[in-house]
Design a protein around this motif. Structure first.
Motif, mmCIF file in Angstrom:
data_model
loop_
_atom_site.group_PDB
_atom_site.id
_atom_site.type_symbol
_atom_site.label_atom_id
_atom_site.label_comp_id
_atom_site.label_asym_id
_atom_site.label_seq_id
_atom_site.Cartn_x
_atom_site.Cartn_y
_atom_site.Cartn_z
ATOM 1 N N ILE A 161 0.868 -1.170 0.000
ATOM 2 C CA ILE A 161 0.000 0.000 0.000
ATOM 3 C C ILE A 161 0.912 1.230 0.000
ATOM 4 N N PRO A 162 1.008 1.942 -1.112
ATOM 5 C CA PRO A 162 1.949 3.072 -1.173
ATOM 6 C C PRO A 162 1.475 4.242 -0.324
ATOM 7 N N HIS A 163 2.426 4.997 0.188
ATOM 8 C CA HIS A 163 2.083 6.212 0.933
ATOM 9 C C HIS A 163 1.469 7.213 -0.041
ATOM 10 N N PRO A 164 0.303 7.772 0.285
ATOM 11 C CA PRO A 164 -0.373 8.655 -0.676
ATOM 12 C C PRO A 164 0.343 9.984 -0.896
ATOM 13 N N ASP A 165 1.245 10.383 0.025
ATOM 14 C CA ASP A 165 1.876 11.702 -0.078
ATOM 15 C C ASP A 165 3.384 11.639 -0.288
ATOM 16 N N ILE A 166 4.016 10.520 0.010
ATOM 17 C CA ILE A 166 5.474 10.402 -0.068
ATOM 18 C C ILE A 166 5.816 9.244 -0.995
ATOM 19 N N VAL A 167 6.776 9.469 -1.906
ATOM 20 C CA VAL A 167 7.197 8.428 -2.834
ATOM 21 C C VAL A 167 8.389 7.686 -2.235
ATOM 22 N N TYR A 168 8.212 6.378 -2.015
ATOM 23 C CA TYR A 168 9.290 5.511 -1.543
ATOM 24 C C TYR A 168 9.719 4.606 -2.693
ATOM 25 N N ALA A 169 11.051 4.509 -2.904
ATOM 26 C CA ALA A 169 11.560 3.709 -4.020
ATOM 27 C C ALA A 169 11.120 2.254 -3.896
ATOM 28 N N LEU A 170 11.112 1.705 -2.674
ATOM 29 C CA LEU A 170 10.749 0.298 -2.497
ATOM 30 C C LEU A 170 9.316 0.049 -2.942
ATOM 31 N N GLU A 171 8.411 0.961 -2.632
ATOM 32 C CA GLU A 171 7.005 0.790 -3.011
ATOM 33 C C GLU A 171 6.817 0.928 -4.511
ATOM 34 N N ARG A 172 7.676 1.706 -5.170
ATOM 35 C CA ARG A 172 7.584 1.861 -6.614
ATOM 36 C C ARG A 172 8.245 0.695 -7.347
ATOM 37 N N GLU A 173 9.385 0.228 -6.838
ATOM 38 C CA GLU A 173 10.140 -0.818 -7.526
ATOM 39 C C GLU A 173 9.596 -2.214 -7.253
ATOM 40 N N VAL A 174 9.085 -2.460 -6.058
ATOM 41 C CA VAL A 174 8.569 -3.795 -5.705
ATOM 42 C C VAL A 174 7.144 -3.631 -5.184
ATOM 43 N N PRO A 175 6.175 -3.306 -6.064
ATOM 44 C CA PRO A 175 4.806 -3.078 -5.592
ATOM 45 C C PRO A 175 4.093 -4.360 -5.171
ATOM 46 N N LEU A 176 4.518 -5.504 -5.732
ATOM 47 C CA LEU A 176 3.890 -6.790 -5.424
ATOM 48 C C LEU A 176 4.952 -7.799 -5.032
ATOM 49 N N LEU A 177 4.594 -8.669 -4.106
ATOM 50 C CA LEU A 177 5.469 -9.769 -3.693
ATOM 51 C C LEU A 177 4.680 -11.067 -3.740
ATOM 52 N N ALA A 178 5.242 -12.066 -4.396
ATOM 53 C CA ALA A 178 4.643 -13.391 -4.298
ATOM 54 C C ALA A 178 4.800 -13.892 -2.870
ATOM 55 N N THR A 179 3.829 -14.635 -2.393
ATOM 56 C CA THR A 179 3.902 -15.099 -1.008
ATOM 57 C C THR A 179 5.054 -16.077 -0.786
ATOM 58 N N ASP A 180 5.604 -16.636 -1.870
ATOM 59 C CA ASP A 180 6.760 -17.521 -1.717
ATOM 60 C C ASP A 180 8.068 -16.812 -2.033
ATOM 61 N N ALA A 181 8.062 -15.493 -2.136
ATOM 62 C CA ALA A 181 9.274 -14.731 -2.423
ATOM 63 C C ALA A 181 10.248 -14.830 -1.252
ATOM 64 N N ALA A 182 11.546 -14.674 -1.559
ATOM 65 C CA ALA A 182 12.586 -14.777 -0.533
ATOM 66 C C ALA A 182 12.807 -13.433 0.149
ATOM 67 N N PHE A 183 11.726 -12.832 0.604
ATOM 68 C CA PHE A 183 11.767 -11.578 1.348
ATOM 69 C C PHE A 183 11.350 -11.844 2.793
ATOM 70 N N PRO A 184 11.872 -11.089 3.747
ATOM 71 C CA PRO A 184 11.439 -11.285 5.147
ATOM 72 C C PRO A 184 9.930 -11.135 5.324
ATOM 73 N N SER A 185 9.325 -10.172 4.632
ATOM 74 C CA SER A 185 7.882 -9.963 4.779
ATOM 75 C C SER A 185 7.090 -11.157 4.257
ATOM 76 N N ALA A 186 7.529 -11.732 3.120
ATOM 77 C CA ALA A 186 6.849 -12.908 2.594
ATOM 78 C C ALA A 186 7.011 -14.100 3.538
ATOM 79 N N LEU A 187 8.192 -14.233 4.154
ATOM 80 C CA LEU A 187 8.419 -15.316 5.112
ATOM 81 C C LEU A 187 7.507 -15.154 6.330
ATOM 82 N N ALA A 188 7.357 -13.929 6.815
ATOM 83 C CA ALA A 188 6.469 -13.685 7.957
ATOM 84 C C ALA A 188 5.041 -14.073 7.619
#
Length: 619
Positions: free
Chosen positions: A259-286
């Protein structure tokens, strides 16, 4: 644990006071996500099989937080007082630490030892803001165990954090009642901050933790959508460890959607807007493993996660990452990510505080998802009720419907167009057109709009020769009888082909609506200002009038709702004058192009109200 134990008055008694505190905290024998977290923390930190948040009611001990208890008590989430050692903690107001209950003169015959297999026991009091002991945070072991000083301190720290959570829940209930309780709540919040300060031996950290929970309970309770939740997260965590980034991911089928911040542009939210649930990211692991994931430094990130995650976090400069699952009432909703650009030690108390805060965030996300889905369905229903303008070629029609930019506002604006029966000679059939606006910006307004639209059609078709004024009068009479509170404005009109000649005749009735505009072939634009009072049940029956005007070939009739011309800080007459000028200068354009031009040049890019435009041209 040196708090002074409150002495209840004879009128209330300790049982009544505890009952009232538990009711305000919203706790019972039902599972509680926040209390279960504390129980799980005890089992992990002290390495014990059983941990309980035990709260004393008048005739039973309820277990809103629990892990490891055998059946049938696990399903019941309650124990008779005789089978719970927590009663000793409540009675004394002091910790109860027992290496082997079988060798303890006080406990060797206690039913809890025989029935539940309690051998080693450690319990710390859980207190409210006045020091009244509500129960205990305790650990059970089925074999003798010498509790170390470190384990006792850890359990005491967790009990203090759990007490702070109980106080904050009680505080939130009290704040809703009276201003006097509000002052007490502030004092309780200060006490909670003081407790956190003592637990962490860091004054500012303790204040931040208590403030986070208090602000989370207050601010997130008022959110209205995912954008609102996301906007508040950044400020909510500004004082707790000063993270560089707080992100929100929401489950969407087999993906996690940022969910991107409506007022501030973050590179992570622009570059990785979606993550597969099996992705090797800490958030996907959680999300996959339904647990908190903590990445203390870059070495741990490289060792346990994929190169894509390492590259993304390196670009953002993240060093420490904490990912917390967001549990809704029925399912796992998503993940909260908290990131620091410098190594950050997340203490037990801070983790417990963030876990409690994530519960408030999950409630806000669940409410926002429900509201967003409800509004989306309402908008689809509203747009489905708008007329498809695939009519005959005898006149040209073009319409535009632009919903409000405020997702909470579901309007009652509509347009309609339909043919009457063809003339016996086989010529073009008369055409009825309507533009209306039902008062209100909610689901009720959209529902009433659909009813009024259908009723006005029926009233028209039931009253030959199809007088607009007669139809509106019949509509008002029907609404008064049913009753339907149909307040608002509308223009209802009939177009008839001129017998044995070019052009059409316009007959219309205006119920308090903004004036239609008529552009003649010479470019002149006239405002059709004749109107009656608006629709409203309080005005009673009224005599509706209608007016007639010839429409020569190549003339254009424009109807619209007030969302096009009315906005805060601007004079509506001045905006209508701009609309007249636009129609005069561009009225020869193709009709669809003309409607789009009017919308782009005149309508607010983010309108605060729905906008309807309907244009009719005589070929």
């Amino acid at each position: 644990m040196a708090e002074q134990i409150r002495k209840p008055t004879a009128q209330t008694g300790p049982d009544a006071a505890r009952q009232q505190a538990l009711r305000r905290a919203g706790l019972s024998s039902a599972p509680d996500t926040g209390m279960d977290r504390f129980a799980r923390l005890v089992t992990r930190l002290l390495r014990v099989p059983v941990a309980l948040v035990s709260l004393m009611e008048q005739d039973r001990v309820i277990l809103p937080g629990m892990t490891g208890l055998p059946e049938p008590w696990a399903s019941r989430r309650a124990l008779p007082p005789a089978r719970s050692l927590s009663r000793h903690v409540v009675a004394s107001g002091q910790p109860l630490i027992v290496p082997d209950a079988r060798a303890d003169d006080r406990l060797r015959t206690d039913p809890a030892v025989a029935d539940l297999g309690v051998v080693a026991y450690a319990g710390m009091p859980l207190t409210d803001a006045d020091g009244l002991v509500l129960g205990s945070l305790c650990a059970h072991v089925h074999a003798p165990r010498a509790w170390s000083d470190s384990e006792r301190r850890d359990l005491a720290d967790l009990a203090a954090a759990c007490s702070a959570e109980l106080r904050l829940r009680i505080l939130s209930a009290q704040r809703r009642s009276t201003q006097k309780v509000l002052e007490t709540a502030r004092a309780t919040a200060e006490q909670a901050r003081s407790d956190a300060e003592r637990l962490e031996h860091e004054a500012q950290a303790g204040l931040d933790h208590a403030e986070l929970l208090l602000r989370a309970s207050e601010e997130l309770a008022q959110t209205s959508g995912l954008e609102d939740v996301r906007r508040r997260l950044r400020d909510l965590f500004s004082g707790v460890g000063k993270p560089a980034y707080v992100g929100l991911l929401v489950a969407d089928k087999q993906e996690l959607r940022r969910i991107p911040h409506p007022d501030i542009v973050y590179a992570l939210e622009r570059e990785v807007p979606l993550l597969a649930t099996d992705a090797a990211f800490p958030s996907a692991l959680a999300f996959r493993e339904r647990r908190t994931v903590f990445v203390p430094d870059r070495l741990a990130l490289v060792a346990d996660h994929g190169p894509e995650a390492v590259a993304a976090f390196d670009r953002m400069g993240f060093s420490t990452v904490l990912c917390l699952p967001l549990w809704g009432s029925r399912a796992l909703l998503g993940v909260l990510t908290i990131c620091w650009t410098t190594p950050h030690r997340v203490s037990i108390t801070e983790r417990a505080t963030l876990a409690a805060a994530s519960g408030y965030i999950a409630q806000a996300v669940e409410r926002a998802l429900y509201l967003d889905e409800r509004i989306s369905v309402a908008r689809q229903l509203q747009e489905a009720m708008l007329t498809d303008l695939h009519l005959a070629d005898h006149v040209e029609l073009s319409a535009l419907y632009q919903p409000s930019a405020n997702d909470n506002m579901i309007g009652g604006d509509w347009y309609d167009a339909y043919h009457l029966q063809s003339a016996p000679s086989g010529g073009p059939a008369p055409l009825m057109i309507t533009v209306g606006d039902i008062t209100g910006h909610d689901m009720h307004a959209a529902t009433v709009m659909g009813q009024v639209r259908s009723m006005l059609r029926q009233a028209t078709l039931d009253h030959p020769p199809y007088s607009p004024a007669t139809a509106v009068t019949a509509l008002e009479a029907a609404c008064a009888v049913l009753p339907i509170e149909a307040g608002g404005t509308l223009v209802h009109a009939r177009l008839d082909p001129v017998a044995n000649g070019p052009g059409w005749n316009l007959t219309w009735s205006n119920a308090g609506h903004p004036p239609p505009l008529l552009r003649t072939p010479d470019g002149h634009v006239a405002l059709l200002t004749q109107h009656d009072i608006l629709l409203h049940q309080d005005f009673g029956p009224s005599t509706r009038t209608e007016h007639r005007l010839a429409l020569p070939p190549n003339s254009t009739l424009l109807l619209y709702t007030d969302g096009l011309v009315e906005r805060p800080g601007q004079d509506i007459d001045a905006v209508i004058a701009r609309l007249v000028d636009l129609l005069a200068r561009h009225g020869d354009e193709p009709l669809h192009q003309l409607v789009q031009r009017i919308s782009k040049r005149l309508a607010d890019p983010r309108p605060g109200d729905d906008v309807v435009v309907l244009a009719v041209r005589v070929p």
